[in-house]
Write a protein that holds these residues in place. Structure first.
Motif, PDB file in Angstrom:
ATOM      1  N   UNK A   1       2.839   6.934   1.584  1.00  0.00           N
ATOM      2  CA  UNK A   1       1.950   7.630   0.644  1.00  0.00           C
ATOM      3  C   UNK A   1       0.833   8.388   1.343  1.00  0.00           C
ATOM      4  N   UNK A   2       0.822   8.429   2.669  1.00  0.00           N
ATOM      5  CA  UNK A   2      -0.201   9.193   3.393  1.00  0.00           C
ATOM      6  C   UNK A   2      -1.239   8.311   4.037  1.00  0.00           C
ATOM      7  N   UNK A   3      -2.518   8.535   3.678  1.00  0.00           N
ATOM      8  CA  UNK A   3      -3.614   7.784   4.289  1.00  0.00           C
ATOM      9  C   UNK A   3      -4.273   6.840   3.305  1.00  0.00           C
ATOM     10  N   UNK A   4      -4.666   5.677   3.793  1.00  0.00           N
ATOM     11  CA  UNK A   4      -5.317   4.652   2.982  1.00  0.00           C
ATOM     12  C   UNK A   4      -6.759   5.064   2.677  1.00  0.00           C
TER      13      UNK A   4
ATOM     14  N   UNK B   1       0.828  -1.204   0.000  1.00  0.00           N
ATOM     15  CA  UNK B   1       0.000   0.000   0.000  1.00  0.00           C
ATOM     16  C   UNK B   1       0.864   1.258   0.000  1.00  0.00           C
ATOM     17  N   UNK B   2       2.113   1.121  -0.413  1.00  0.00           N
ATOM     18  CA  UNK B   2       3.072   2.233  -0.419  1.00  0.00           C
ATOM     19  C   UNK B   2       3.201   2.846   0.976  1.00  0.00           C
ATOM     20  N   UNK B   3       3.040   1.986   1.984  1.00  0.00           N
ATOM     21  CA  UNK B   3       3.163   2.375   3.387  1.00  0.00           C
ATOM     22  C   UNK B   3       2.168   3.467   3.790  1.00  0.00           C
ATOM     23  N   UNK B   4       1.033   3.506   3.096  1.00  0.00           N
ATOM     24  CA  UNK B   4      -0.037   4.405   3.512  1.00  0.00           C
ATOM     25  C   UNK B   4      -0.599   3.929   4.851  1.00  0.00           C
ATOM     26  N   UNK B   5      -1.001   4.876   5.667  1.00  0.00           N
ATOM     27  CA  UNK B   5      -1.510   4.535   6.995  1.00  0.00           C
ATOM     28  C   UNK B   5      -2.933   4.005   6.904  1.00  0.00           C
ATOM     29  N   UNK B   6      -3.166   2.868   7.531  1.00  0.00           N
ATOM     30  CA  UNK B   6      -4.515   2.396   7.812  1.00  0.00           C
ATOM     31  C   UNK B   6      -4.729   2.516   9.314  1.00  0.00           C
TER      32      UNK B   6
END
Length: 266
Positions: free
Chosen positions: A66-69, A27-32
């Motif tokens: 990448x920010x937020x999921x 997930x491109x290290x997006x935050x979940x």
């Protein structure tokens, strides 16, 4: 305190240097929800770790974060009360990072967007690859840029430049971000590890207490600024989570189209 309880962040050691890696490369290290909750307790845990004196923060794969999921954002739209917990965690992340005693180096191996940008610029030193980009596109998804953007960007880059990039959400190439004061340095990808390792080793071999307390003295105004002003930005972000603009943006990105921010979605 144990680092074994983390599932979305991995750890590795090299002498007295501890590397924490955001570990959602798919997930491109997006935050979940899980990564965000783990980030909320990460920095106090790193500070308390007895086996390290220097911390490196990076991302697995080709992105820093990448920010937020999007699925996580949609869940907050459907259940607004959950977003209140997200905001509490966001406050813990920023204050936890700024209040750390140990020096923290961001190894920005790729895109650092939204929360990823906040994690990078809240570090003591941020070294990026020249191919990386940094940006805070909260407004692109109809949200207020409160989790570091509105708070820290003006302090780093000045108010005029911060307004331009935060109000447009435009990404910034790493070399330009260095010029703006948002990153410490940008090096060719092949040189990133050597640059970060050399710097981390120098800090690890230095006068530990003097380095930590100098960092704390430097960060005191930022911590005070965050404690005074951050909650107002978060309140605006909570309001923006419940707007039609935000719902339209998340829906549009999920459908692979550009959001339509007409007067009807205001």
């Amino acid at each position: 305190m144990t680092l074994d309880s983390y599932e979305t962040i991995s750890f590795s050691r090299r002498g007295r240097v501890l590397t924490a890696t955001l570990n959602r490369p798919e997930a491109r290290n997006a935050a979940n929800a899980q990564l965000h909750a783990e980030l909320a307790r990460l920095f106090p845990d790193l500070d308390a770790d007895p086996g390290s004196d220097v911390i490196v923060l990076t991302g697995a794969g080709e992105s820093f974060s990448a920010g937020g999921d999007l699925k996580w954002m949609q869940d907050a739209i459907d259940k607004p009360a959950k977003f209140h917990q997200t905001i509490r965690e966001a406050r813990q992340i920023i204050l936890g990072q700024l209040s750390m005693e140990k020096p923290l180096i961001a190894r920005v191996n790729g895109a650092a967007m939204g929360l990823g940008a906040s994690l990078a610029i809240s570090s003591d030193i941020a070294i990026a690859t020249t191919e990386a980009k940094i940006g805070d596109p909260h407004v692109s998804v109809g949200l207020v840029a409160a989790d570091g953007g509105a708070l820290l960007w003006p302090q780093m880059a000045g108010y005029l430049r911060a307004r331009e990039y935060l109000l447009t959400g435009a990404p910034i190439p790493a070399p330009r971000a260095v010029e703006l004061g948002l990153l410490s340095d940008a090096v060719p990808p092949a040189d990133l590890d050597d640059r970060v390792d050399t710097l981390a080793d120098r800090l690890a071999q230095g006068a530990t207490k003097a380095i930590r307390w100098t960092k704390m003295a430097i960060n005191r105004p930022l911590v005070a600024h965050a404690q005074t002003h951050m909650d107002a930005g978060f309140a605006y972000e909570i309001l923006s989570n419940e707007t039609d603009e935000h719902a339209e943006a998340v829906r549009a990105y999920a459908e692979g189209r550009r959001p339509n921010f007409s007067s009807e979605t205001g």
